[in-house]
Design a protein around this motif. Structure first.
Motif, PDB file in Angstrom:
ATOM      1  N   VAL A 187     -47.216 -10.413  -1.783  1.00 32.71           N
ATOM      2  CA  VAL A 187     -46.935 -10.356  -0.342  1.00 32.71           C
ATOM      3  C   VAL A 187     -45.438 -10.377  -0.086  1.00 32.71           C
ATOM      4  O   VAL A 187     -44.925  -9.636   0.763  1.00 32.71           O
ATOM      5  N   ARG A 188     -44.713 -11.231  -0.830  1.00 31.34           N
ATOM      6  CA  ARG A 188     -43.262 -11.293  -0.660  1.00 31.34           C
ATOM      7  C   ARG A 188     -42.614  -9.950  -0.993  1.00 31.34           C
ATOM      8  O   ARG A 188     -41.704  -9.486  -0.291  1.00 31.34           O
ATOM      9  N   LYS A 189     -43.103  -9.326  -2.047  1.00 37.67           N
ATOM     10  CA  LYS A 189     -42.561  -8.024  -2.435  1.00 37.67           C
ATOM     11  C   LYS A 189     -42.870  -6.969  -1.381  1.00 37.67           C
ATOM     12  O   LYS A 189     -42.007  -6.150  -1.023  1.00 37.67           O
ATOM     13  N   GLU A 190     -44.108  -6.992  -0.850  1.00 39.40           N
ATOM     14  CA  GLU A 190     -44.484  -6.023   0.180  1.00 39.40           C
ATOM     15  C   GLU A 190     -43.652  -6.204   1.440  1.00 39.40           C
ATOM     16  O   GLU A 190     -43.217  -5.222   2.056  1.00 39.40           O
ATOM     17  N   HIS A 191     -43.427  -7.465   1.845  1.00 32.63           N
ATOM     18  CA  HIS A 191     -42.599  -7.721   3.026  1.00 32.63           C
ATOM     19  C   HIS A 191     -41.180  -7.211   2.816  1.00 32.63           C
ATOM     20  O   HIS A 191     -40.580  -6.611   3.722  1.00 32.63           O
ATOM     21  N   SER A 192     -40.643  -7.455   1.635  1.00 28.56           N
ATOM     22  CA  SER A 192     -39.294  -6.985   1.341  1.00 28.56           C
ATOM     23  C   SER A 192     -39.223  -5.461   1.406  1.00 28.56           C
ATOM     24  O   SER A 192     -38.265  -4.890   1.950  1.00 28.56           O
ATOM     25  N   GLU A 193     -40.258  -4.799   0.879  1.00 23.31           N
ATOM     26  CA  GLU A 193     -40.279  -3.335   0.918  1.00 23.31           C
ATOM     27  C   GLU A 193     -40.392  -2.824   2.352  1.00 23.31           C
ATOM     28  O   GLU A 193     -39.772  -1.817   2.708  1.00 23.31           O
ATOM     29  N   ILE A 194     -41.179  -3.528   3.188  1.00 22.37           N
ATOM     30  CA  ILE A 194     -41.315  -3.118   4.593  1.00 22.37           C
ATOM     31  C   ILE A 194     -39.979  -3.255   5.318  1.00 22.37           C
ATOM     32  O   ILE A 194     -39.560  -2.361   6.067  1.00 22.37           O
TER      33      ILE A 194
END
Length: 210
Positions: A93-100
């Motif tokens: 989730v942290r990685k996805e948020h960073s990518e967003i």
């Protein structure tokens, strides 16, 4: 060697019975060694029964303890798996948020590229002061059009009542009674993004003459 703990009472009983006659008038003799052996056998049988019961009870306790240990180990393994899965989920989730966030920032930069191009062309041109002002005006208009198309809006609210939720009073000016508590002038525009306040407007508020 015979167990003497049984010999005294048993021998007395044997002597008593040996002195009695049977129903046919015949003397009935009892073998003392045989009676003692029977009593010893019964005693050993009783002791053996108790020992077997103790062994069975002990075996049941060990079996229950073993089952409980297995359940405890299984629960522990399950908790470890859940913890590992949650850690992986949190990292994902942290990685996805960073990518967003990176994607959104990239879109913002992409929107501003035409403005940067206009500024570079203006700086590289040999123009008079008037044409420079006109060029800056065009760049500003293009920039605001781009931002407004994506949900950004500015507001000033001159003539409206002062609202501390969206306005920041930087000064007060004496005015007529009808402008008391209302915004007389805007020093710095306020901005909203899709209805969410980004910056309050810095304003001058009217106050009626005393």
């Amino acid at each position: 060697m015979q167990d003497r703990s049984y010999s005294v009472p048993i021998e007395d009983e044997i002597k008593h019975k040996n002195n009695e006659s049977g129903p046919d008038g015949l003397d009935q003799k009892i073998d003392p060694d045989s009676s003692i052996s029977e009593e010893l056998a019964k005693s050993r049988e009783t002791a053996g029964t108790v020992t077997q019961a103790d062994k069975k009870d002990k075996g049941s306790r060990l079996e229950r303890t073993s089952r409980q240990n297995l359940k405890t180990e299984e629960c522990l393994r399950m908790l470890q798996r859940l913890k590992a899965e949650f850690d992986n989920y949190r990292k994902r989730v942290r990685k996805e948020h960073s990518e967003i966030y990176d994607y959104v920032r990239g879109d913002v930069f992409r929107m501003l590229l035409p403005v940067i191009d206009d500024l570079e062309r203006l700086l590289n041109s040999e123009s008079s002061e008037q044409s420079l002002r006109e060029g800056i005006g065009i760049i500003y208009k293009n920039l605001m059009t781009t931002l407004q198309s994506h949900g950004l809006e500015s507001f000033t609210d001159e003539g409206n009542a002062f609202d501390p939720n969206v306005h920041e009073a930087v000064s007060v000016e004496e005015t007529e009674a009808q402008m008391d508590g209302k915004i007389v002038d805007t020093w710095l525009k306020g901005y909203r993004y899709k209805g969410r306040l980004l910056r309050p407007a810095k304003v001058k508020v009217g106050q009626k003459n005393r």
